[in-house]
Design a protein around this motif. Structure first.
Motif, short mmCIF file in Angstrom:
data_model
loop_
_atom_site.label_atom_id
_atom_site.label_comp_id
_atom_site.label_asym_id
_atom_site.label_seq_id
_atom_site.Cartn_x
_atom_site.Cartn_y
_atom_site.Cartn_z
N PRO C 359 0.80 -1.23 0.00
CA PRO C 359 0.00 0.00 0.00
C PRO C 359 0.83 1.28 0.00
O PRO C 359 0.50 2.24 -0.71
N VAL C 362 2.20 1.75 -3.42
CA VAL C 362 1.15 2.16 -4.34
C VAL C 362 0.84 3.64 -4.16
O VAL C 362 0.72 4.39 -5.13
N TRP C 363 0.75 4.07 -2.91
CA TRP C 363 0.39 5.47 -2.68
C TRP C 363 1.51 6.42 -3.06
O TRP C 363 1.25 7.56 -3.47
N ILE C 410 -4.61 1.63 6.35
CA ILE C 410 -4.21 0.41 5.68
C ILE C 410 -2.90 -0.05 6.31
O ILE C 410 -1.98 0.73 6.44
#
Lengths: 174, 562, 420
Positions: C359, C362-363, C410
């Motif tokens: 995550p 990805v961010w 997350i």
């Protein structure tokens, strides 16, 4: 540049289509290399109980039932009589049943074979190479490979006598 | 973008230059070519110096349509935004790939309820491997190639064939403009201005009373360098998937034995695995006694290459040491593209072999010891006058539903061996003897009682381990991630080129100053691709050197194209 | 006095110097009308003092950083407290760089508070020095984290300038529909900032008062073999529980304003006891933000945006637009290098894969894609000015979510960053 433009465009678009198609294709059709129904059965090179090295290619042109098992796995033990029975039944028509023992030593395998009274060839995958190339995770897993060397179907879990019969029948007479 | 052009149109500029269809500003003098644009006010559109992009020329056919689609920056931005949103979706719940062993079809429903189930059914649990996400990346790749090609060649042509004297409107409609009366001799004044410009790194070209000063043109190639880098990066990532270029497996290495790395000719031996935790003194007071923080995971590894008898399962391979490294997190073993990373560990000892001694429990006489391996043990052992033949072996002893002994797993958690002993004082057919090497198992499974039942009351032989040095076990197991990734150099090359392009494009600016002195009037126009503020300041400073005092701010001709 | 004690003292001094600098910047701008001097002279004089104060603050901040590094033996960017203090320092660095280029006094009024808020947010987290876990022991901790933070700091300055552009250009007197929309959006942005201040305020107020309530929840999980396994989770609330964790029992409840039990229970989809606590914190933040906002509205008696608008009178909006773009253009390559390329290099060395769709990764990519879209859009007509400023504001929201939201909401491989 003016005249070459069109061919250049076509070549570039073709390359993009080719590479893009490959990228998308591998993502859709699972590029992890594990055999699926319809894909070619991977070869193996394993030591048999007879002390010789065996490969899948030995049975070229014959349907093969490749059964992965372990002596400690309950369902594996239970399905052995069914496998033995079907081996006897279909032997005449060129069907080969091969048991692949997963990661156990010779003594264990020999004792097991004697105990459950099976007569089809058994090979030992001590290094788990075949397990890896076939992508086997739970035991037992059985691969039905047709005469062309392609995986016809994959059965995960315990085999039953009658379904096994149907599946082998399909291999012989598709 | 541009409406369909007539097949033949007059594209000749007043200055006599023949421009390609789609040209916005004359390639030679910079005069706006569009009638509407000519009459308009405000800043000129200076993108790509007003030259015709390939895609803007006469359009026809499917090929051109596809080409034009991908050559549009608007489409590129859409693709970026859609990819961005798609990537976000993938982070709502953990991806399938983060778990080693789950059944995704039930896992998401159980863990996250209905939302999780919908997430799974939409295929979002493997967003980044999905066909649509890969398609987006491919389209971005296509856009990168086509956008760049479509612009870089015309721009290159335009920048290498610049004329010094430009149309007046071209100058007055730049974003930096100065129109000022000038009494001095035009050519002398222009020559005088060249000096301070050169000092500031400008390359100056003069043509009578007209001047063109330019610097850092290379900055214009920055974006294209970035795009080339990204294309190389994407291709390298794609190439990783080719068979043979990539290997990734997690393997267990029990301490003290060389284990084969499948699909290679290498063997790796974990000589010693160490795990250390921070002591209380090393921890902040708040953590003492509450938290356990690991300090070190280390596998002292030796890599061997097999030199002979590698593939034949019937023979022992011949190994030669090729590398040695203490593998830690952040410090993998690396040898010819093969890398071994510390991944996990298990401190449960694993029994490898024992050397029990056969003793006569009545007389205390010992008949000597033999080595009993857990894997592939010998079948018969001779100790003194007695022969022990191994009949059965259970790695993880237990009883099945029918009460028969079975092995519950292939791991030597509770090994058990059944021997048939023959020799003096025993029945002719021999005596059966059950042996549990581990003391806990002896007690739990009542070795004594079993043997009594098997051998009757006249039993006098026992197998006993005399010394701890007769027990060989792997103290722990280290799990290593073994990888080969032959495409990595290309990935890094791509990333490096991207970085180079970013630095070129963002930390330098392409600055150009045009001016013409005519009829006792100076007309100056300036253009840069970034940092107008600094550019205006520079022009003011340069003009100051020739005693023309202007306010930085007054050079601003409006417009927000920074 | 040990190095670490000195370090935390000098950090507090930096905090007060920044606050002082902020006030001086504000006086430099607000005071120009009633100072009696010429407005330019007033602004220049006070602006200089403000810049000196902020630079001194930065020096103290740097001293904190270096002494903590020396005292702990590793670069202090290894947990949330250290990272946030570092980020606030980098924001001041970015501000100083941009200020040195453009000399826009008013930038201090907006950029310095961003740093102050981040600094205060850092203080929410435990401050003690933790030893490094094996996965953080790498030279790339130094390079990756610092460069990523520096890049993000330029985005923060871009955010401040973008917000200034909006406050400067939105027509707060108009009742036209499009203008009303802009007014509301600006107001919402300001409200969001006030909610963050409300969050900080309530954390520190309840911490000062030593508030604590404890809930327990027993989890019964049944594994595949049918054996039940029960674990007890305990959670300590540092703010009065408006919402209790789903299906939990009160162990200790400290009454607050006559409330003796939680008012609600968290909905069932909020798994785990910590989800309930986080939800409670969100409620308190919104509540105190709302109170703060209402009070401010009562004082100024108009939209906050409208109240701030005159402060920016006479500032060239094109300059603000350019500052926004320039800050982002300076930050983008640094961000790419730090948050993506060095992240990939480190991931390759530590985990054997340069990219794993974690995550946080990805961010970081989302942030990068967002700002690349921004940079491409700048080329298009009609995307400078207003829209571009909104993108700069939105972009910083993405940055903050990447830094904080991912850890809070997350979990992933980066969860060791120690969010609470």
């Amino acid at each position: 540049m003016g005249k070459a433009r069109k061919p250049v465009q076509i070549v570039i678009l073709f390359l993009i289509l080719l590479l893009g198609g490959y990228a998308i294709g591998t993502s859709v059709f699972g590029g992890d290399g594990k055999p699926q129904e319809g894909s070619k059965a991977p070869s193996y090179e394993l030591l048999g109980l007879d002390g010789l090295t065996h490969t899948l290619d030995e049975y070229k042109g014959q349907p093969v039932v490749l059964n992965f098992w372990g002596s400690w796995c309950g369902p594996c033990v239970k399905e052995m009589p069914a496998l033995q029975a079907q081996y006897e039944k279909w032997k005449e028509q060129g069907v080969v049943v091969v048991g692949v023992n997963v990661g156990e030593d010779r003594l264990t395998v020999e004792n097991f074979v004697k105990q459950v009274d099976i007569h089809f060839p058994v090979v030992m995958d001590t290094g788990r190479d075949a397990v890896r190339s076939y992508g086997v995770s739970p035991l037992p897993t059985t691969f039905f490979i047709n005469a062309k060397g392609r995986v016809d179907s994959i059965h995960i879990g315990q085999l039953e006598l009658d379904t096994l019969d149907v599946q082998i029948g399909k291999l012989v007479d598709p | 973008m541009t409406p369909r052009e007539p097949l033949v149109s007059n594209t000749k500029c007043d200055c006599g230059h023949q421009n390609p269809v789609g040209t916005v500003l004359c390639e030679a003098c910079g005069k706006p070519q569009d009638e509407k644009e000519l009459g308009a006010e405000g800043n000129l559109e200076m993108r790509y110096d007003g030259v015709a992009r390939r895609s803007q020329r006469i359009r026809q056919g499917v090929i051109d349509r596809i080409w034009n689609f991908f050559s549009s920056v608007k489409i590129a931005v859409y693709l970026i935004v859609i990819t961005l949103l798609g990537s976000m979706l993938g982070t709502i719940f953990p991806q399938e790939s983060t778990f080693l062993n789950i059944d995704a079809s039930t896992y998401y429903k159980e863990m996250y309820g209905t939302a999780g189930n919908i997430y799974y059914r939409l295929g979002l649990s493997h967003t980044y491997e999905s066909w649509w996400f890969i398609t987006l990346l491919v389209m971005i790749g296509a856009s990168l190639v086509i956008c760049s090609l479509d612009r870089v060649l015309p721009l290159y042509k335009a920048l290498t064939r610049q004329k010094v004297r430009k149309h007046r409107q071209f100058l007055t409609r730049q974003k930096v403009v100065l129109v000022s009366p000038l009494e001095a001799d035009p050519e002398a004044w222009v020559a005088a201005l060249s000096e301070p410009l050169k000092k500031r790194g400008y390359r100056v070209k003069t043509e009578g009373s007209a001047l063109l000063a330019e610097k850092h043109r290379f900055s214009r190639w920055g974006p294209y360098v970035i795009h080339i880098g990204l294309i190389i990066f994407l291709l390298a990532v794609l190439a990783r998937g080719l068979p043979g270029l990539n290997m990734d497996q997690h393997l267990a290495f029990p301490q003290g034995e060389a284990a084969r790395i499948p699909e290679t000719t290498y063997y790796l031996k974990n000589e010693q695995f160490t795990v250390e935790f921070y002591s209380d003194e090393e921890m902040p007071e708040e953590f003492r006694g509450k938290k356990v923080l690991p300090k070190l995971y280390e596998t002292q590894a030796v890599l061997y290459e097999c030199t002979a008898d590698c593939t034949d399962p019937a023979r022992e391979p011949v190994l030669a040491e090729v590398a040695r490294h203490d593998i830690r997190v952040n410090s993998p073993l690396s040898y010819k593209g093969l890398k071994a990373y510390q991944f996990d560990y298990d401190l449960t000892p694993v029994l490898r072999s024992v050397q029990p001694e056969l003793v006569n429990s009545l007389t205390g006489e010992a008949y000597g010891k033999f080595k009993l391996d857990m894997r592939n043990p010998e079948r018969t052992f001779q100790t003194g006058p007695y022969t022990l033949s191994l009949k059965e072996k259970y790695m993880d002893f237990g009883l099945n539903e029918e009460g028969r002994p079975v092995s519950k797993s292939p791991y030597p958690n509770a090994p058990a061996f059944l021997f048939l002993i023959t020799g003096p004082g025993l029945p002719g057919e021999g005596q059966q003897y059950f042996y549990f090497p581990k003391q806990v198992d002896k007690e739990q499974f009542q070795q004594q009682a079993i043997n009594e039942r098997l051998g009757g009351s006249g039993r006098f032989l026992e197998l006993e381990v005399q010394d701890m040095s007769d027990v060989d076990f792997a103290a722990s197991t280290s799990y290593l991630n073994i990888r080969i990734d032959r495409a990595m150099p290309f990935v890094w090359t791509g990333a490096g080129i991207v970085m180079l392009g970013l630095v070129l494009g963002f930390y330098w600016q392409h600055r150009r100053i045009w001016l013409r002195v005519e009829d006792r009037e100076l007309v100056l126009g300036g253009h840069t691709n970034k940092n107008w503020f600094g550019f205006r300041r520079e022009i003011a400073a340069v003009l100051n050197k020739v005693d023309l005092i202007v306010d930085e701010k007054s050079l601003d001709n409006g417009g927000g194209l920074a | 006095m040990s190095l670490l004690d000195f370090s935390s003292d000098v950090f507090i001094i930096a905090f007060f110097l920044y606050s002082g600098a902020f006030m001086l910047f504000t006086i430099a701008i607000m005071g120009r009308r009633w100072s009696g001097r010429k407005p330019e002279e007033h602004t220049a004089r006070w602006g200089k003092a403000a810049f000196i104060a902020s630079s001194l603050g930065l020096l103290c901040h740097l001293a904190y950083f270096i002494t903590r590094w020396m005292g702990s033996g590793h670069i202090p960017v290894s947990n949330m407290y250290e990272f946030m203090t570092f980020l606030s320092m980098m924001i001041m660095v970015a501000f100083t760089v941009i200020f040195a280029i453009y000399r826009t006094i008013i930038l201090g009024v907006f950029a310095v508070p961003v740093s102050i808020i981040v600094m205060a947010y850092a203080a929410v987290f435990p401050q003690e020095v933790q030893p490094l876990i094996p996965s953080l022991k790498s030279i790339y901790l130094n390079i990756h984290v610092t460069l990523a933070a520096l890049g993000e700091s330029f985005f923060a300055v871009g955010f401040a300038a973008g917000l200034m552009y909006l406050l400067r250009t939105v027509n707060f007197d108009s009742t036209a529909r499009s203008d009303r929309k802009q007014q509301r959006l600006v107001e919402f942005t300001l409200f969001s900032i006030i909610v963050i201040i409300g969050f900080l305020g309530s954390v520190f107020a309840f911490r000062g008062a030593g508030y604590e309530s404890v809930f327990v929840r027993s989890n019964v999980t049944i594994d595949s073999s049918g054996q039940g396994d029960s674990t007890i989770e305990k959670v300590s609330y540092k703010m009065p529980p408006i919402v209790a964790p789903y299906q939990s029992e009160t162990e200790v409840f400290q009454p607050f304003l006559g409330i003796t039990k939680p008012l609600f229970e968290a909905p069932s989809w909020m798994n785990g006891v910590n989800a309930g606590r986080k939800f409670n914190t969100v409620i308190w933040s919104l509540l105190s933000g709302l109170i703060l906002y209402t009070m401010l509205r009562l004082i100024v008696r108009r939209l906050l945006g409208k109240a701030i608008h005159p402060v920016l009178d006479g500032i060239d909006e094109n300059d603000l637009d350019e500052i926004t773009y320039r800050a982002i253009a300076i930050g983008f390559p640094i961000f790419t290098l730090g948050a993506l390329i060095f992240a990939m290099i480190w991931a390759q060395i530590a985990w054997g894969r340069f990219w794993g769709w974690d995550p946080k990764e990805v961010w970081a990519l989302v942030t990068w894609l967002f700002y690349s879209a921004y940079l491409h859009l700048r080329l298009a007509r009609g995307w400078q000015g207003r829209r571009s400023a909104w993108l700069a504001v939105l972009g910083f929201l993405v940055v903050m979510f990447t830094l904080i939201g991912v850890n809070l909401v997350i979990a992933g491989l980066h969860s060791y960053a120690g969010t609470d």
